[in-house]
Each structure stands twice: as structure tokens, then as C-alpha cells.
Design a protein around this motif. Sequence first.
Motif, mmCIF file in Angstrom:
data_model
loop_
_atom_site.group_PDB
_atom_site.id
_atom_site.type_symbol
_atom_site.label_atom_id
_atom_site.label_comp_id
_atom_site.label_asym_id
_atom_site.label_seq_id
_atom_site.Cartn_x
_atom_site.Cartn_y
_atom_site.Cartn_z
ATOM 1 N N ASP A 112 -42.077 23.045 15.541
ATOM 2 C CA ASP A 112 -43.111 22.210 14.965
ATOM 3 C C ASP A 112 -43.461 22.806 13.613
ATOM 4 O OD1 ASP A 112 -44.784 21.174 17.933
ATOM 5 O OD2 ASP A 112 -44.014 19.933 16.304
ATOM 6 N N ASP A 113 -43.394 22.025 12.603
ATOM 7 C CA ASP A 113 -43.633 22.541 11.262
ATOM 8 C C ASP A 113 -45.103 22.926 11.099
ATOM 9 O OD1 ASP A 113 -43.617 23.177 8.616
ATOM 10 O OD2 ASP A 113 -43.135 21.185 7.904
ATOM 11 N N ASP A 114 -45.362 24.191 11.193
ATOM 12 C CA ASP A 114 -46.698 24.726 10.965
ATOM 13 C C ASP A 114 -47.747 24.228 11.966
ATOM 14 O OD1 ASP A 114 -49.252 24.880 8.504
ATOM 15 O OD2 ASP A 114 -48.203 26.538 9.438
ATOM 16 N N PHE B 22 -37.897 39.098 -1.478
ATOM 17 C CA PHE B 22 -39.123 38.397 -1.099
ATOM 18 C C PHE B 22 -38.807 37.448 0.043
ATOM 19 C CE2 PHE B 22 -43.008 39.056 -3.461
ATOM 20 C CZ PHE B 22 -42.591 39.965 -4.411
ATOM 21 N N TYR B 23 -39.568 37.604 1.117
ATOM 22 C CA TYR B 23 -39.348 36.783 2.297
ATOM 23 C C TYR B 23 -40.612 36.001 2.607
ATOM 24 C CZ TYR B 23 -35.237 39.683 3.056
ATOM 25 O OH TYR B 23 -34.036 40.319 2.908
ATOM 26 N N ASN B 24 -40.418 34.781 3.028
ATOM 27 C CA ASN B 24 -41.553 33.967 3.429
ATOM 28 C C ASN B 24 -41.767 34.095 4.942
ATOM 29 O OD1 ASN B 24 -43.581 31.881 2.771
ATOM 30 N ND2 ASN B 24 -42.394 30.672 4.227
ATOM 31 N N LEU B 25 -43.008 34.333 5.320
ATOM 32 C CA LEU B 25 -43.333 34.433 6.745
ATOM 33 C C LEU B 25 -43.768 33.069 7.247
ATOM 34 C CD1 LEU B 25 -44.226 35.992 9.368
ATOM 35 C CD2 LEU B 25 -46.437 36.261 8.275
ATOM 36 N N ALA B 26 -43.172 32.649 8.331
ATOM 37 C CA ALA B 26 -43.601 31.396 8.944
ATOM 38 C C ALA B 26 -43.688 31.588 10.452
ATOM 39 C CB ALA B 26 -42.612 30.274 8.621
ATOM 40 N N LEU C 27 -37.939 27.342 9.864
ATOM 41 C CA LEU C 27 -39.273 27.035 10.367
ATOM 42 C C LEU C 27 -40.168 26.780 9.176
ATOM 43 C CD1 LEU C 27 -41.385 26.959 12.660
ATOM 44 C CD2 LEU C 27 -41.586 29.418 12.414
ATOM 45 N N SER C 28 -40.767 25.670 9.135
ATOM 46 C CA SER C 28 -41.688 25.306 8.063
ATOM 47 C C SER C 28 -41.034 25.312 6.676
ATOM 48 C CB SER C 28 -42.911 26.234 8.073
ATOM 49 O OG SER C 28 -43.918 25.720 7.242
ATOM 50 N N PRO C 29 -40.130 24.373 6.409
ATOM 51 C CA PRO C 29 -39.515 24.288 5.079
ATOM 52 C C PRO C 29 -40.553 24.035 3.986
ATOM 53 C CG PRO C 29 -38.919 22.389 6.430
ATOM 54 C CD PRO C 29 -39.613 23.342 7.330
ATOM 55 N N LYS C 30 -41.637 23.382 4.346
ATOM 56 C CA LYS C 30 -42.685 23.123 3.337
ATOM 57 C C LYS C 30 -43.275 24.435 2.838
ATOM 58 C CE LYS C 30 -44.382 19.172 5.772
ATOM 59 N NZ LYS C 30 -45.543 18.620 6.464
ATOM 60 N N LYS C 31 -43.498 25.366 3.758
ATOM 61 C CA LYS C 31 -44.100 26.640 3.348
ATOM 62 C C LYS C 31 -43.119 27.453 2.512
ATOM 63 C CE LYS C 31 -45.980 28.154 7.282
ATOM 64 N NZ LYS C 31 -46.862 28.939 8.176
ATOM 65 N N THR D 52 -52.567 24.483 4.859
ATOM 66 C CA THR D 52 -53.918 23.981 4.647
ATOM 67 C C THR D 52 -54.870 25.156 4.455
ATOM 68 O OG1 THR D 52 -54.399 24.045 7.013
ATOM 69 C CG2 THR D 52 -53.497 21.984 6.132
ATOM 70 N N LYS D 53 -56.066 24.846 3.960
ATOM 71 C CA LYS D 53 -57.061 25.917 3.758
ATOM 72 C C LYS D 53 -57.471 26.522 5.104
ATOM 73 C CE LYS D 53 -58.967 24.932 -0.690
ATOM 74 N NZ LYS D 53 -59.909 24.393 -1.564
ATOM 75 N N SER D 54 -57.565 25.710 6.113
ATOM 76 C CA SER D 54 -57.985 26.249 7.414
ATOM 77 C C SER D 54 -56.915 27.181 7.969
ATOM 78 C CB SER D 54 -58.289 25.126 8.407
ATOM 79 O OG SER D 54 -57.129 24.375 8.661
#
Lengths: 134, 146
Positions: B58-60, B42-46, A30-34, B97-99
Motif C-alpha cells: 500500500d503506497d504510504d 542517498f537512500y529513501n526510507l519508505a 514501496l511508495s514511488p511517490k516518496k 502528508t503533514k500528518s
Amino acid sequence: MIKEVEKILTLQDRDITINSRLNYLNDKVLSPKKLQMANELLARYGVPDFEKILLEDEAKKAKLQEGLNQIGALIKQTRLQRHLSEEELAALLGVENTVVFKLENNDTSVSMETILKVFHVLEAELSFIVTLKQ
Amino acid sequence: MRLERYPLEANDDLMSFQFVSEGPKGQIIKYVQFLKTDKPNFYNLAFGDKRLNEDDFDDDVITDNKDSQKVLATVAMAVLRFTEINKEASIIAQGLTKSRNRLYQMGISQNLEELKEYFKIIGFYKGNWMIYEKNTPYDAFAVKRK
């Protein structure tokens, strides 16, 4: 792993259920960009050391409190040099007696404006010495 | 967590979660995912919306269903449960994005007192990681269990 998860969820939270059909999600990103942004941030600025950050923050707060303690002590010292009681200084400032006590004992957050006003009333000049860190 | 939130479904290892947002735009399936970064622990939250009629994301994209506070409280719960199993994990989050970053920041600030009971919370600002405080416009966030 599943038993451990189920045990924790059963004991603490009834709003989460395990659904093995969601396992397929682990194969999706989910969200490879992030994820890419996160990797770039960690690569560029390094992995944050939580303990070090916490200790630095505590040291900064301790330093700030030390400064406030000095100001409180200076207010008291100057008041005594003017032979004023707390009540008399409070009257000159137009505040409750407890306010003066709090100012002298750093028991309140105080603005620079208030500090300058106190020393103005005590007819004293406040000066600052700035020392640059090496 | 005391704020109102949606019921969560999780996969076997709590790396992926799903919940359903309900609001003026109907029912929207949302996913939360914890992805390993290049750094150990370290894990990224999405999180984002499920694509309609597709088994994909949907990407983000996060549809505004007028329930952002509830959605963010639900995501916070997913973070809490994931780190219960992975006690050494640090979770990093940032918006594209900033928002979107402001939305994350809103979620943290709204839940701050509760989150601080469980987590050390830091923010990334002007090239430095620092203790999280409200009203600083951070570029990224990270949490780790106390």
C-alpha cells in the motif's frame, strides 16, 4: 555480504533474522511517490553536507555562548561598580546567592526578562548594538 | 535500541525488511525499504502495509494498530542495521502528508537520545537543512552514521 550481515546480526541483535525469501522485495518500489519527492528535494535544494551543517551549528552555539559570556561579565562588572557583593545583589533580586554566581558565570540558561531585571536592580541601562552581516 | 520493538526479518542485503504489527486490528505485515535515490549514497526510507491477499504494497498506508511507538522504534532499528552495512549511506525520509511527517518526527523525537549516539540527524525546514531539534515542523529528515 551475507556472512558480514549475519555476523553483525548475530553479535548485536537477536531481533533480526535474515530471510532470503524477502529478496523479491528489492524489485518492488514501496511508495514511488516518496522516492520521487526525495529525488526532487535533493535535486532542488542539493545534497545536505552533514559535516558542514554540524560545523555551522557548533559555530552558532559558540557565538551564542560568547554573547552569554559577555552578559555574565557585564553583570559582574556592573555589580562591582555598585560596590555590591554577590550576596547583596542576590538579596536585592530575591534569589539564592548561587543564582548570582551562575548568572555571572553563564552556568544557567537565563531569559531576557531576568537579564533586564538584574540591570534594573543595579540601576543600569542595557543597550544593544546590531551589526548586519554583509 | 532500548525501546520496545517488533522482531525484524530482512532480506540478504538489508535493503528490505518485514515485521508484524499486533494490535486491535489484528496482525498487520509491514515493510521497510531503502531505495537508492538519484544521488550517490542517498537512500529513501519508505515503510507501509502489505496489501491483503496481494503480493504488493500500500503506497504510504500505515494502519493505526495502536502501536505507533513500537512500530517507529522497529523502523529505527531497521535504519540502524542498514547503515551498519552501508556506513556511508545517508537516509532521507519524508511523509506524503503533514500528518505523516509528524508521525516520523514523533518517531525521531521519541528515540532522539539513542539515535544521536549513532547518527547525525538533520531536518529540512523552509528551504534549508539544519541540525534536528524537537518542535520544529520539518518537511523531511535525514540521518547519517557518526
